[in-house]
Design a protein around this motif. Structure first.
Motif, PDB file in Angstrom:
ATOM      1  N   TYR A  13     -12.000  -5.617  14.889  1.00 36.31           N
ATOM      2  CA  TYR A  13     -12.297  -4.506  15.825  1.00 36.31           C
ATOM      3  C   TYR A  13     -11.036  -4.223  16.642  1.00 36.31           C
ATOM      4  CZ  TYR A  13     -17.093  -5.647  14.836  1.00 36.31           C
ATOM      5  OH  TYR A  13     -18.362  -5.791  14.095  1.00 36.31           O
ATOM      6  N   THR A  14     -10.122  -5.269  16.744  1.00 39.46           N
ATOM      7  CA  THR A  14      -8.946  -4.962  17.652  1.00 39.46           C
ATOM      8  C   THR A  14      -7.674  -4.446  16.958  1.00 39.46           C
ATOM      9  OG1 THR A  14      -8.241  -7.071  17.435  1.00 39.46           O
ATOM     10  CG2 THR A  14      -9.786  -7.080  19.068  1.00 39.46           C
ATOM     11  N   ASN A  15      -6.847  -3.989  17.750  1.00 42.67           N
ATOM     12  CA  ASN A  15      -5.567  -3.510  17.209  1.00 42.67           C
ATOM     13  C   ASN A  15      -4.495  -4.657  17.050  1.00 42.67           C
ATOM     14  OD1 ASN A  15      -5.498  -1.091  19.866  1.00 42.67           O
ATOM     15  ND2 ASN A  15      -6.502  -0.872  18.011  1.00 42.67           N
ATOM     16  N   ARG A  16      -4.799  -5.624  17.598  1.00 50.09           N
ATOM     17  CA  ARG A  16      -3.615  -6.661  17.603  1.00 50.09           C
ATOM     18  C   ARG A  16      -4.263  -8.094  17.957  1.00 50.09           C
ATOM     19  NH1 ARG A  16       1.197  -7.569  20.648  1.00 50.09           N
ATOM     20  NH2 ARG A  16       0.328  -6.295  22.371  1.00 50.09           N
ATOM     21  N   LEU A  17      -3.717  -8.928  17.269  1.00 51.72           N
ATOM     22  CA  LEU A  17      -4.077 -10.467  17.545  1.00 51.72           C
ATOM     23  C   LEU A  17      -2.874 -11.114  17.559  1.00 51.72           C
ATOM     24  CD1 LEU A  17      -6.657 -12.311  16.946  1.00 51.72           C
ATOM     25  CD2 LEU A  17      -5.320 -12.984  14.910  1.00 51.72           C
ATOM     26  N   ILE A  18      -3.066 -11.861  18.984  1.00 50.44           N
ATOM     27  CA  ILE A  18      -2.187 -12.762  19.883  1.00 50.44           C
ATOM     28  C   ILE A  18      -2.984 -14.004  19.567  1.00 50.44           C
ATOM     29  CG2 ILE A  18      -0.761 -13.645  21.888  1.00 50.44           C
ATOM     30  CD1 ILE A  18      -1.171 -10.509  22.677  1.00 50.44           C
ATOM     31  N   GLU A  19      -1.906 -14.995  18.848  1.00 50.67           N
ATOM     32  CA  GLU A  19      -2.325 -16.326  18.551  1.00 50.67           C
ATOM     33  C   GLU A  19      -1.560 -17.409  19.477  1.00 50.67           C
ATOM     34  OE1 GLU A  19      -2.640 -16.596  14.182  1.00 50.67           O
ATOM     35  OE2 GLU A  19      -3.158 -18.644  14.709  1.00 50.67           O
TER      36      GLU A  19
END
Ligand code: ADP
Length: 231
Positions: free
Chosen positions: A213-219
């Motif tokens: 659902y998101t534009n970007r993932l930060i781990e």
């Protein structure tokens, strides 16, 4: 998208002191979120997600480093200044919906608007009506939280969080208390708010389905960002 980040952290560190022991919860986090992005922060328990969220939300002070909201550093502000930033610039959604039980959905939303000092203008009314429509809670506004499902309560809580038209909507495990069907509905609504209203959203989650659902993932791992920190 401009080069200036709406939200930025620079070498952000947070050390908790527990007796004589120091816990390094954040060990130098650099991240940037631009206007109009929908970003998810993921990571195992203990990796520093909540600590980061508290700092981004101007709820606590950093040990060192910066948190820039629209270019202004909140990490070193005093309590009153941070409260003002929270009220004006940020919206919060939590795992537990935290609605006032004695009030109807409509009253919960109105109380928030009042607290934020948003005047009841025609424009503010139509903005709220648009949000309520998008969240599909028009028919639920006269119910108390106990008369709503978890998913409906969270949708009311999202409307409440948006009453001050925040630059950034921060959500901490917003689907954590929901079943998978309601989680999906709520995530789709975050997506719609992002797409249609260009609402910038930053969300912390364990829910791996959220990536879609998101534009970007930060781990995050061990107090650091380990995946691409910029778009
Ligand atoms: P997450 O949200 O990813 O589970 P947290 O930010 O809650 O991670 O925690 C990061 C680290 O900081 C953990 O080692 C945790 O035990 C520690 N921590 C978090 N809050 C406190 C606190 N108030 N006092 C002491 N240690 C804390």
């Amino acid at each position: 998208m401009t080069n200036t980040a709406l939200l930025e952290t620079v070498s952000l560190k947070k050390i908790y002191k527990v007796g004589k022991v120091e816990v390094e919860a954040l060990r130098g986090v650099d991240l940037r979120v631009h206007s109009g992005e929908f970003v998810a922060i993921m990571g195992p328990s203990g990796s520093g997600k909540s600590t980061l969220m508290h700092l981004l939300g101007a709820m606590t002070r950093a040990t060192s480093g910066k948190v820039l909201i629209e270019g202004v550093d909140t990490a070193s502000m005093n309590d009153a200044e941070r409260t003002a930033v929270r009220r004006k610039k940020l919206g919060f959604v939590f795992q537990k919906f935290n609605l006032l039980p004695a009030l109807t959905a409509r009253q919960n939303i109105e109380v928030a608007r009042k607290i934020h000092g948003e005047p009841r203008t025609h424009e503010s009314d139509s903005y709220l009506a648009e949000i309520i429509g998008l969240l599909q809670i028009e028919g639920k506004l006269d119910r108390r939280p106990s008369e709503l499902s978890g998913g409906e309560q969270q949708r009311v809580a999202i409307a409440r969080a948006l009453t001050n038209r925040p630059a950034i909507l921060l959500a901490d495990e917003p689907t954590g208390a929901l079943d998978s069907k309601n989680s999906e509905v709520v995530l789709k609504m975050f997506q719609e708010l992002n797409k249609r209203l260009k609402q910038t959203i930053l969300l912390v989650t364990h829910n791996p389905e959220l990536e879609a659902y998101t534009n970007r993932l930060i781990e995050m791992r061990d107090g650091l960002v380990v995946s691409p920190k910029d778009s």
